[in-house]
Design an enzyme around this catalytic site. Structure first.
Site, PDB file in Angstrom:
ATOM      1  CB  ALA A  68       3.701  -3.561   5.965  1.00 56.45           C
ATOM      2  N   GLY A 111       2.177  -8.661   5.809  1.00 53.45           N
ATOM      3  CA  GLY A 111       2.508  -8.506   7.231  1.00 53.45           C
ATOM      4  C   GLY A 111       1.356  -8.958   8.130  1.00 53.45           C
ATOM      5  CD  GLU A 114       5.514 -11.490   6.672  1.00 57.24           C
ATOM      6  OE1 GLU A 114       5.142 -10.305   6.553  1.00 57.24           O
ATOM      7  OE2 GLU A 114       6.606 -11.885   6.222  1.00 57.24           O
ATOM      8  CD  GLU A 134       4.308 -10.016   1.615  1.00 57.32           C
ATOM      9  OE1 GLU A 134       3.864 -11.005   0.995  1.00 57.32           O
ATOM     10  OE2 GLU A 134       4.395  -9.964   2.865  1.00 57.32           O
TER      11      GLU A 134
HETATM   12  N1  CO8 Z   1      -1.392  -0.598   3.024  1.00 55.83           N
HETATM   13  C1  CO8 Z   1      -2.019   0.597   2.936  1.00 55.83           C
HETATM   14  N2  CO8 Z   1      -3.326   0.720   2.623  1.00 55.83           N
HETATM   15  C2  CO8 Z   1      -4.024  -0.383   2.361  1.00 55.83           C
HETATM   16  C3  CO8 Z   1      -3.428  -1.670   2.422  1.00 55.83           C
HETATM   17  C4  CO8 Z   1      -2.062  -1.758   2.779  1.00 55.83           C
HETATM   18  N3  CO8 Z   1      -1.415  -2.915   2.896  1.00 55.83           N
HETATM   19  N4  CO8 Z   1      -4.383  -2.591   2.106  1.00 55.83           N
HETATM   20  C5  CO8 Z   1      -5.523  -1.916   1.869  1.00 55.83           C
HETATM   21  N5  CO8 Z   1      -5.307  -0.584   2.026  1.00 55.83           N
HETATM   22  C6  CO8 Z   1      -6.278   0.509   1.876  1.00 55.83           C
HETATM   23  C7  CO8 Z   1      -6.582   0.816   0.425  1.00 55.83           C
HETATM   24  O1  CO8 Z   1      -5.607   1.657  -0.129  1.00 55.83           O
HETATM   25  C8  CO8 Z   1      -7.935   1.474   0.560  1.00 55.83           C
HETATM   26  O2  CO8 Z   1      -7.744   2.800   1.025  1.00 55.83           O
HETATM   27  P1  CO8 Z   1      -8.548   4.044   0.338  1.00 55.83           P
HETATM   28  O3  CO8 Z   1     -10.007   3.694   0.540  1.00 55.83           O
HETATM   29  O4  CO8 Z   1      -8.103   5.240   1.095  1.00 55.83           O
HETATM   30  O5  CO8 Z   1      -8.171   4.029  -1.107  1.00 55.83           O
HETATM   31  C9  CO8 Z   1      -8.595   0.716   1.689  1.00 55.83           C
HETATM   32  O6  CO8 Z   1      -7.529   0.114   2.416  1.00 55.83           O
HETATM   33  C10 CO8 Z   1      -9.527  -0.383   1.212  1.00 55.83           C
HETATM   34  O7  CO8 Z   1      -8.806  -1.220   0.326  1.00 55.83           O
HETATM   35  P2  CO8 Z   1      -9.321  -1.566  -1.162  1.00 55.83           P
HETATM   36  O8  CO8 Z   1     -10.156  -0.447  -1.704  1.00 55.83           O
HETATM   37  O9  CO8 Z   1      -8.136  -1.987  -1.978  1.00 55.83           O
HETATM   38  O10 CO8 Z   1     -10.293  -2.808  -0.838  1.00 55.83           O
HETATM   39  P3  CO8 Z   1     -10.640  -4.033  -1.794  1.00 55.83           P
HETATM   40  O11 CO8 Z   1     -11.741  -4.772  -1.111  1.00 55.83           O
HETATM   41  O12 CO8 Z   1     -10.852  -3.578  -3.176  1.00 55.83           O
HETATM   42  O13 CO8 Z   1      -9.304  -4.949  -1.813  1.00 55.83           O
HETATM   43  C11 CO8 Z   1      -7.416  -6.081  -0.824  1.00 55.83           C
HETATM   44  C12 CO8 Z   1      -8.870  -5.575  -0.639  1.00 55.83           C
HETATM   45  C13 CO8 Z   1      -7.400  -7.218  -1.835  1.00 55.83           C
HETATM   46  C14 CO8 Z   1      -6.964  -6.581   0.536  1.00 55.83           C
HETATM   47  C15 CO8 Z   1      -6.523  -4.912  -1.314  1.00 55.83           C
HETATM   48  O14 CO8 Z   1      -6.722  -3.779  -0.472  1.00 55.83           O
HETATM   49  C16 CO8 Z   1      -5.053  -5.234  -1.306  1.00 55.83           C
HETATM   50  O15 CO8 Z   1      -4.592  -5.906  -2.215  1.00 55.83           O
HETATM   51  N6  CO8 Z   1      -4.309  -4.697  -0.317  1.00 55.83           N
HETATM   52  C17 CO8 Z   1      -2.857  -4.852  -0.255  1.00 55.83           C
HETATM   53  C18 CO8 Z   1      -2.469  -6.240   0.162  1.00 55.83           C
HETATM   54  C19 CO8 Z   1      -0.955  -6.356   0.157  1.00 55.83           C
HETATM   55  O16 CO8 Z   1      -0.314  -6.246  -0.859  1.00 55.83           O
HETATM   56  N7  CO8 Z   1      -0.404  -6.595   1.334  1.00 55.83           N
HETATM   57  C20 CO8 Z   1       1.038  -6.725   1.513  1.00 55.83           C
HETATM   58  C21 CO8 Z   1       1.632  -5.399   1.856  1.00 55.83           C
HETATM   59  S1  CO8 Z   1       3.416  -5.466   1.914  1.00 55.83           S
HETATM   60  C22 CO8 Z   1       3.740  -6.232   3.405  1.00 55.83           C
HETATM   61  O17 CO8 Z   1       2.879  -6.531   4.174  1.00 55.83           O
HETATM   62  C23 CO8 Z   1       5.191  -6.510   3.703  1.00 55.83           C
HETATM   63  C24 CO8 Z   1       5.357  -7.000   5.117  1.00 55.83           C
HETATM   64  C25 CO8 Z   1       6.760  -6.865   5.532  1.00 55.83           C
HETATM   65  C26 CO8 Z   1       6.950  -6.623   7.017  1.00 55.83           C
HETATM   66  C27 CO8 Z   1       6.162  -5.497   7.562  1.00 55.83           C
HETATM   67  C28 CO8 Z   1       6.888  -4.644   8.495  1.00 55.83           C
HETATM   68  C29 CO8 Z   1       5.938  -3.575   9.095  1.00 55.83           C
END
Ligand code: CO8
Length: 260
Positions: A68, A111, A114, A134
């Site tokens: 998400a 998400g 999921e 998460e």
């Molecule tokens: N939300 C918003 N932006 C994101 C997300 C995300 N989940 N994941 C990545 N991005 C963005 C980064 O902020 C970055 O943006 P910018 O270049 O503008 O700074 C861009 O995508 C590229 O990401 P990274 O630079 O972090 O890339 P890396 O290769 O270094 O890392 C990862 C990749 C490991 C995937 C890392 O981006 C990461 O850890 N992302 C978050 C993963 C996460 O925690 N996901 C769970 C989110 S919470 C959730 O999903 C709850 C679900 C509940 C139901 C949903 C209802 C809608």
């Protein structure tokens, strides 16, 4: 409808497949509210289109979806989250009648994982990574992760994945039965389309009722599930395709499905 966060198309190889690509590559296809609205609208349109037999959902090679959109949630409070009621949209994906295949490459996290689990089948690229991270941002799965994942991989592993945020590789996911097949990254989408083509070539009403019956296995005790299955089985005997399928078998020819 004009979409900004997704791309909707029918692959040249088979126009009976409805394909949706998540299209926020700069954000690793983070599932924003707008993206989810667009996704549901596109999938429901395909679901209602008699020319479509199966749907495929995919992202880019780098990410199916990294979860998400954290930027939309970071400063929200509980009431705001509750009033958004965004999970209702997820239920509409679960309620689709036609089969939906996730083609997953790269990250399928939170998400994103999921969403893949909500699909009926998963074709993964060798680079796919599935996870519920998460816990690392102070929350927990909220779109079925603790339930659907647990039913597939069992309590011990689900507990580990949800509590540590560890990712599963494509091969590990395959061994666990989470994904149907694993293909090289340059072929995974083709592989998903091939599976979708095969399903799209089957009698549509039988596909629909069979999907419904398999899904019942997740929400009913065995006895009720068997009863549901039997009723759907009987129901198929009022379709033209049942007569056609069985007569074609007897006459040693290929069936011509009418979808009726
Ligand atoms: N939300 C918003 N932006 C994101 C997300 C995300 N989940 N994941 C990545 N991005 C963005 C980064 O902020 C970055 O943006 P910018 O270049 O503008 O700074 C861009 O995508 C590229 O990401 P990274 O630079 O972090 O890339 P890396 O290769 O270094 O890392 C990862 C990749 C490991 C995937 C890392 O981006 C990461 O850890 N992302 C978050 C993963 C996460 O925690 N996901 C769970 C989110 S919470 C959730 O999903 C709850 C679900 C509940 C139901 C949903 C209802 C809608």
């Amino acid at each position: 409808m004009e979409y900004q966060c997704i791309r909707v198309y029918r692959p040249e190889s088979n126009p009976r497949i409805g394909a949706v690509q998540l299209n926020r590559p700069d954000k690793l296809n983070a599932l924003s509210l707008q993206l989810m609205d667009e996704l549901i609208s596109a999938l429901e349109a395909f679901d209602a289109d008699p020319d479509i037999g199966c749907m495929v959902l995919h992202g880019t090679e780098r990410a199916f979806a990294a979860g998400a959109d954290i930027d939309e949630m970071a400063d929200a409070d509980s009431v705001e989250m509750l009033l958004r009621d965004q999970f209702r949209k997820w239920e509409r994906i679960a309620a689709l009648k036609k089969p939906l295949i996730a083609a997953v490459s790269g990250y399928a996290l939170g998400g994103g994982c999921e969403l893949a689990l909500l699909c009926d089948m998963i074709v993964a690229s060798e680079t796919a990574q599935f996870g519920q991270p998460e816990i690392n941002i102070g929350v927990m799965p909220g779109a079925g992760g603790t339930q659907r994942l647990t039913r597939i991989v069992g309590k011990a592993l689900a507990m580990e994945l949800v509590l540590t945020g560890r990712f599963l590789s494509a091969q590990e996911a395959y061994r666990l039965g989470l994904v149907n097949r694993v293909a090289p990254v340059e072929l995974y989408l083709e592989e998903a389309f091939a599976l979708a083509s095969l399903i799209a070539s089957k009698p549509p009403i039988a596909v629909r009722l069979a999907k419904e019956a398999v899904l019942k296995a997740f929400s009913t005790p065995l006895e009720l599930g068997i009863e549901f299955e039997r009723k759907n089985f009987y129901l198929l005997f009022s379709t033209a395709d049942q007569k056609e399928g069985m007569h074609a078998f007897q006459q040693k020819r290929l069936p011509q499905w009418q979808g009726r």
